[in-house]
Scaffold this motif. Sequence first.
Motif, PDB file in Angstrom:
ATOM      1  N   ALA A  40      21.457  19.303 -35.182  1.00  7.58           N
ATOM      2  CA  ALA A  40      21.874  20.667 -34.829  1.00  7.58           C
ATOM      3  C   ALA A  40      21.853  20.868 -33.322  1.00  7.58           C
ATOM      4  CB  ALA A  40      20.972  21.690 -35.523  1.00  7.58           C
ATOM      5  N   MET A  41      20.836  20.297 -32.636  1.00  5.57           N
ATOM      6  CA  MET A  41      20.770  20.409 -31.187  1.00  5.57           C
ATOM      7  C   MET A  41      21.947  19.678 -30.530  1.00  5.57           C
ATOM      8  SD  MET A  41      16.651  19.824 -30.849  1.00  5.57           S
ATOM      9  CE  MET A  41      16.678  19.637 -29.087  1.00  5.57           C
ATOM     10  N   THR A  42      22.285  18.497 -31.057  1.00  3.81           N
ATOM     11  CA  THR A  42      23.439  17.754 -30.531  1.00  3.81           C
ATOM     12  C   THR A  42      24.735  18.519 -30.776  1.00  3.81           C
ATOM     13  OG1 THR A  42      22.297  15.670 -30.954  1.00  3.81           O
ATOM     14  CG2 THR A  42      24.677  15.562 -30.651  1.00  3.81           C
ATOM     15  N   GLU A  43      24.852  19.105 -31.957  1.00  2.00           N
ATOM     16  CA  GLU A  43      26.046  19.902 -32.269  1.00  2.00           C
ATOM     17  C   GLU A  43      26.153  21.105 -31.353  1.00  2.00           C
ATOM     18  OE1 GLU A  43      28.094  22.177 -36.114  1.00  2.00           O
ATOM     19  OE2 GLU A  43      26.208  21.078 -36.337  1.00  2.00           O
ATOM     20  N   LEU A  44      24.996  21.705 -31.010  1.00  2.00           N
ATOM     21  CA  LEU A  44      25.009  22.840 -30.098  1.00  2.00           C
ATOM     22  C   LEU A  44      25.472  22.419 -28.710  1.00  2.00           C
ATOM     23  CD1 LEU A  44      24.395  25.762 -29.370  1.00  2.00           C
ATOM     24  CD2 LEU A  44      22.005  25.097 -28.987  1.00  2.00           C
ATOM     25  N   ARG A  45      24.968  21.262 -28.224  1.00  3.15           N
ATOM     26  CA  ARG A  45      25.408  20.800 -26.912  1.00  3.15           C
ATOM     27  C   ARG A  45      26.907  20.513 -26.905  1.00  3.15           C
ATOM     28  NH1 ARG A  45      20.496  17.893 -27.090  1.00  3.15           N
ATOM     29  NH2 ARG A  45      21.592  15.988 -27.751  1.00  3.15           N
ATOM     30  N   THR A  46      27.405  19.918 -27.992  1.00  2.00           N
ATOM     31  CA  THR A  46      28.846  19.638 -28.099  1.00  2.00           C
ATOM     32  C   THR A  46      29.657  20.934 -28.100  1.00  2.00           C
ATOM     33  OG1 THR A  46      28.369  17.632 -29.348  1.00  2.00           O
ATOM     34  CG2 THR A  46      30.608  18.513 -29.483  1.00  2.00           C
ATOM     35  N   ALA A  47      29.207  21.904 -28.886  1.00  7.09           N
ATOM     36  CA  ALA A  47      29.934  23.180 -28.968  1.00  7.09           C
ATOM     37  C   ALA A  47      29.922  23.898 -27.625  1.00  7.09           C
ATOM     38  CB  ALA A  47      29.330  24.061 -30.061  1.00  7.09           C
ATOM     39  N   GLU A  48      28.763  23.863 -26.916  1.00  6.38           N
ATOM     40  CA  GLU A  48      28.701  24.510 -25.611  1.00  6.38           C
ATOM     41  C   GLU A  48      29.607  23.812 -24.603  1.00  6.38           C
ATOM     42  OE1 GLU A  48      24.142  26.333 -25.646  1.00  6.38           O
ATOM     43  OE2 GLU A  48      24.520  24.325 -24.819  1.00  6.38           O
ATOM     44  N   GLY A  49      29.675  22.473 -24.667  1.00  7.74           N
ATOM     45  CA  GLY A  49      30.586  21.753 -23.773  1.00  7.74           C
ATOM     46  C   GLY A  49      32.040  22.067 -24.075  1.00  7.74           C
ATOM     47  N   ASN A  50      32.390  22.104 -25.344  1.00  2.55           N
ATOM     48  CA  ASN A  50      33.769  22.437 -25.724  1.00  2.55           C
ATOM     49  C   ASN A  50      34.118  23.866 -25.334  1.00  2.55           C
ATOM     50  OD1 ASN A  50      34.043  19.901 -26.796  1.00  2.55           O
ATOM     51  ND2 ASN A  50      33.584  20.529 -28.894  1.00  2.55           N
ATOM     52  N   LEU A  51      33.124  24.770 -25.459  1.00  4.84           N
ATOM     53  CA  LEU A  51      33.369  26.163 -25.085  1.00  4.84           C
ATOM     54  C   LEU A  51      33.624  26.281 -23.585  1.00  4.84           C
ATOM     55  CD1 LEU A  51      33.475  29.153 -25.808  1.00  4.84           C
ATOM     56  CD2 LEU A  51      30.983  29.236 -25.552  1.00  4.84           C
ATOM     57  N   ALA A  52      32.835  25.548 -22.800  1.00  8.31           N
ATOM     58  CA  ALA A  52      33.056  25.581 -21.356  1.00  8.31           C
ATOM     59  C   ALA A  52      34.414  25.000 -20.985  1.00  8.31           C
ATOM     60  CB  ALA A  52      31.937  24.812 -20.644  1.00  8.31           C
ATOM     61  N   THR A  53      34.818  23.955 -21.691  1.00  6.79           N
ATOM     62  CA  THR A  53      36.129  23.349 -21.434  1.00  6.79           C
ATOM     63  C   THR A  53      37.260  24.290 -21.835  1.00  6.79           C
ATOM     64  OG1 THR A  53      35.192  21.151 -21.805  1.00  6.79           O
ATOM     65  CG2 THR A  53      37.587  21.366 -21.924  1.00  6.79           C
ATOM     66  N   ALA A  54      37.105  24.947 -22.987  1.00  3.48           N
ATOM     67  CA  ALA A  54      38.160  25.842 -23.465  1.00  3.48           C
ATOM     68  C   ALA A  54      38.328  27.043 -22.539  1.00  3.48           C
ATOM     69  CB  ALA A  54      37.851  26.306 -24.885  1.00  3.48           C
ATOM     70  N   ARG A  55      37.227  27.529 -21.979  1.00  2.37           N
ATOM     71  CA  ARG A  55      37.327  28.693 -21.101  1.00  2.37           C
ATOM     72  C   ARG A  55      38.014  28.374 -19.789  1.00  2.37           C
ATOM     73  NH1 ARG A  55      31.329  31.265 -22.357  1.00  2.37           N
ATOM     74  NH2 ARG A  55      32.030  32.679 -24.020  1.00  2.37           N
ATOM     75  N   VAL A  56      38.198  27.084 -19.501  1.00  3.86           N
ATOM     76  CA  VAL A  56      38.954  26.721 -18.303  1.00  3.86           C
ATOM     77  C   VAL A  56      40.423  27.083 -18.458  1.00  3.86           C
ATOM     78  CG1 VAL A  56      39.674  24.785 -16.843  1.00  3.86           C
ATOM     79  CG2 VAL A  56      37.325  24.890 -17.700  1.00  3.86           C
ATOM     80  N   GLY A  57      40.963  26.888 -19.653  1.00  2.00           N
ATOM     81  CA  GLY A  57      42.392  27.127 -19.862  1.00  2.00           C
ATOM     82  C   GLY A  57      42.721  28.373 -20.650  1.00  2.00           C
ATOM     83  N   TYR A  58      41.726  29.018 -21.311  1.00  2.00           N
ATOM     84  CA  TYR A  58      42.011  30.160 -22.163  1.00  2.00           C
ATOM     85  C   TYR A  58      41.079  31.317 -21.817  1.00  2.00           C
ATOM     86  CZ  TYR A  58      44.205  26.468 -24.924  1.00  2.00           C
ATOM     87  OH  TYR A  58      44.957  25.411 -25.324  1.00  2.00           O
ATOM     88  N   THR A  59      41.520  32.490 -22.207  1.00  2.00           N
ATOM     89  CA  THR A  59      40.681  33.675 -22.064  1.00  2.00           C
ATOM     90  C   THR A  59      39.715  33.757 -23.243  1.00  2.00           C
ATOM     91  OG1 THR A  59      42.263  35.084 -23.251  1.00  2.00           O
ATOM     92  CG2 THR A  59      42.561  34.844 -20.876  1.00  2.00           C
ATOM     93  N   ALA A 116      32.788  30.090 -29.637  1.00  2.00           N
ATOM     94  CA  ALA A 116      31.706  31.028 -29.348  1.00  2.00           C
ATOM     95  C   ALA A 116      30.951  31.405 -30.620  1.00  2.00           C
ATOM     96  CB  ALA A 116      32.250  32.274 -28.659  1.00  2.00           C
ATOM     97  N   GLY A 117      31.655  31.611 -31.695  1.00  2.00           N
ATOM     98  CA  GLY A 117      30.995  31.905 -32.967  1.00  2.00           C
ATOM     99  C   GLY A 117      30.163  30.744 -33.460  1.00  2.00           C
ATOM    100  N   GLN A 118      30.676  29.519 -33.259  1.00  2.00           N
ATOM    101  CA  GLN A 118      29.919  28.339 -33.664  1.00  2.00           C
ATOM    102  C   GLN A 118      28.624  28.220 -32.856  1.00  2.00           C
ATOM    103  OE1 GLN A 118      32.175  24.770 -33.309  1.00  2.00           O
ATOM    104  NE2 GLN A 118      30.528  23.444 -34.048  1.00  2.00           N
ATOM    105  N   VAL A 119      28.677  28.454 -31.518  1.00  2.00           N
ATOM    106  CA  VAL A 119      27.474  28.402 -30.679  1.00  2.00           C
ATOM    107  C   VAL A 119      26.479  29.478 -31.104  1.00  2.00           C
ATOM    108  CG1 VAL A 119      26.644  28.766 -28.328  1.00  2.00           C
ATOM    109  CG2 VAL A 119      28.661  27.352 -28.735  1.00  2.00           C
ATOM    110  N   LYS A 120      26.952  30.663 -31.378  1.00  2.00           N
ATOM    111  CA  LYS A 120      26.075  31.762 -31.781  1.00  2.00           C
ATOM    112  C   LYS A 120      25.370  31.452 -33.095  1.00  2.00           C
ATOM    113  CE  LYS A 120      26.158  36.723 -32.728  1.00  2.00           C
ATOM    114  NZ  LYS A 120      27.025  37.934 -32.818  1.00  2.00           N
ATOM    115  N   THR A 121      26.111  30.892 -34.040  1.00  2.00           N
ATOM    116  CA  THR A 121      25.507  30.548 -35.334  1.00  2.00           C
ATOM    117  C   THR A 121      24.426  29.485 -35.181  1.00  2.00           C
ATOM    118  OG1 THR A 121      27.586  31.073 -36.445  1.00  2.00           O
ATOM    119  CG2 THR A 121      26.030  29.724 -37.652  1.00  2.00           C
ATOM    120  N   LEU A 122      24.698  28.496 -34.361  1.00  2.00           N
ATOM    121  CA  LEU A 122      23.697  27.438 -34.163  1.00  2.00           C
ATOM    122  C   LEU A 122      22.456  27.973 -33.459  1.00  2.00           C
ATOM    123  CD1 LEU A 122      26.035  24.502 -33.093  1.00  2.00           C
ATOM    124  CD2 LEU A 122      24.704  24.638 -35.197  1.00  2.00           C
TER     125      LEU A 122
END
Length: 797
Positions: A378-397, A407-413
């Motif tokens: 779960a901790m690894t999944e959280l780090r992955t989700a946070e990294g993907n979220l940071a990457t997605a916010r580069v190109g999207y609002t 963001a919902g996935q990070v919040k749930t974890l």
Amino acid sequence: MSDELVHRGPTALYSDSDAGWAEPGVGVPITPTSPLERPVAALRRYKWLALAVVLLAIGGGVAATRFVTPQYEVRAAILISSDSPMEDRSGPIRSSGLLSSDDWTQLLKSGSVTDAVVRRLRLYLRPADYAHDNVLFSDFALAEQFVPGQYELVVDQTNKRWSLVALSGGNAVDAGTQADSVGRRQGFRWLPPAWLFNSTGTRKVRFTVSTPREVSARLVTRLGTQRQAESNFLRLTLQDANPQLAAAILNTWAREYVSVAASLKRRKLVDFTGTLEDQLRTAKTGLDAAEIQLSSFRVNTITQPSEGGPIAAGVQETRDPVIKNYFDKKIEYDDIKHDVGLLQSLVAAGRDSIPNEALQQVRAVATSAPVSLDLRAAMTELRTAEGNLATARVGYTDEHPVVKNLAGQVKTLKRDRIPQLARALLAVLRARASDDSVRIAGASTNLQQIPQRTIEEERLRRLRDIASTLYTNLQNRYSEAQLAEASASPDVRVLDSAVAPLLPTKNTTPGLILISVVAGLAAALGLVIVLDKVDPRLRYLSQVSSDLGLSVAGTIPAFPKGGMRAPSTENTFQLIESFRSLRMHVMQGIEHGSVAVAVSSPSPGEGKSLISANLAMSFAEAGFRTILVDGDTRRGALQEMFDIPQSPGLTDFLAGAATLSQAIRPTTQDSLQVMPCGTRMSRSPELLTTSQLPRLVAELRQLFEVVIVDTPPLAAGTDGYSLAASTGALLLVLRVGQTQRRMAAEKLRLVERLPIAVLGAVLNGVQLHGEYSYYSYLPDYEAHDEPTASPLVRSSS
């Protein structure tokens, strides 16, 4: 029947050649023809109209091609590498991949990539006259803040000045000389080339500036991507009217994509290295503290007297498995108590979420217990989700569906999954602590003789070794992360660059022309079928039986346009045979006595006089004593056809002004005599309704074997009905392509009320093609007179 039948006057009265054939002399209802025969006949009839429609459609298709631009498609391929070996290593901290499989395509279409492509190639700029004015904008650029819109640059080449006009308001927004930059107030960085001011006069240049994001949105819709499952290849396609521009766009797009991917990976490696550095610093502090505790213990106990044990403290004791197991359990118990206390504080303090960094301080998280494995996952999944979220916010609002999902996935974890697993691990540790305390208490009874200093020294040594091992592992991971950061290479690279094609991939010009041809043919066919459906004239055999309820008594082919005097033996044969068949039908239609039949038509000009004359000639040729009566007392013309006087004739006899012998005229054919129409008078219709007419017909039937009466058209009045009623039989002549079906049907309704037997319809002016081709006669099968054979010469013996 001799050729005299068709060589005389009838050719002057018959001039229609647009008709067909029907089977003569059959007298039975017409069977349906092939479904294609009627459309084919209609096409043949309206061929010039159909050709005009097709040519018009082709012309429209050719004109439409001028507004269609051929499209060129360029292709490129990108190789997406798998995770690096560093990311596959195990340890207390493991980095996740840069992006998931689907996010690679989303990154390709993100604004961080597309906006850079638009700016680099100046796709936000569009000159109105691209071919001539594009060279003027080679140095055009935009500031961070600019005003989009439509502009016009007015260049005064004589005075070396210019002015920039915003077309939306019509006002000049900037002005300057040759050396000034254009559009500084609007956020433009543009210095027109010097040669633009070399001429004299005024030149106007119109152009449009759009926002890069607006152009990016349109550009993304034209980009095609394809990546199969579990494949490392991402294939790209792009279409444009300019092949060189399409190749430049796709290649720039691929390069920017690789650059952004490398930047994201480098940023993630920096974050990962920073995390390892913090972990290494914490481990170093723990190792130093353990070593200080062990050194201090030894310094403090070195001057103390011996504990009197047979074995030196800290040396031989560890070789005994029992003592070693005791120490292992004791250290494990102390670690569990430490973890329980730490977890209790984390769970109590972090009701909303528990930081990953704090959980990594819990030693039990790194064990192989099922709950620990789930928590680490779960901790690894959280780090992955946070990294993907940071990457997605580069190109999207933050409103983009991808960002919302991550963001919902990070919040749930953070709020649900990890706290739940931490509480489960705390419960497991509490149970293990209780169990270990019982075991240690039981084992301590057997180890009462072990000196206390030995136990303490062994515990401190074990703590030092554990801290040293953790520090060494983190040091190795940190060194690998630093090396990866220094030599970071992107996970994607361009495998195949786009090349401008020579031929258009999508050229709609041939397709448009083909569609126009097909549409023209379909429209022509539809128009022909509609015209054929609404045509009120008699065209087909089936209309005789279906619309008029008649059988076909005979068909008369059309006379050639040059007349029968032209050398046309085949046409003559067909005409002769058609009247022979009609003669046979009339003879079979009248069962007893001599033949008496009236020949009429619904309207004038349908050839009833020609049919009457030639039918009478056919009977005469067959040896029947025949008389032809011209009953058309208004416009009769049989006297011209047979070159005889008009009067005295029928009207003179009915009026009592002439005897029967005076009214009958002989012809060149011995068996044929003609009674002309007689003197034209206004009361001739009344004469035809007197009882004198039936007596005349009865007397003629006694004198002749065949009586044929040529009547006026049925639409002319009651004359035709009276003459037909006097003979008792009627042949109705219908001209193909001229007779109005509704007119003929209405006249036949009146005939049904009278004592008249309708022998059938005679189709006049038919052609030998289409559905009528089956009713022609075999060529080269006419009858000829055989020449007289020469006397035989016998040889003398």
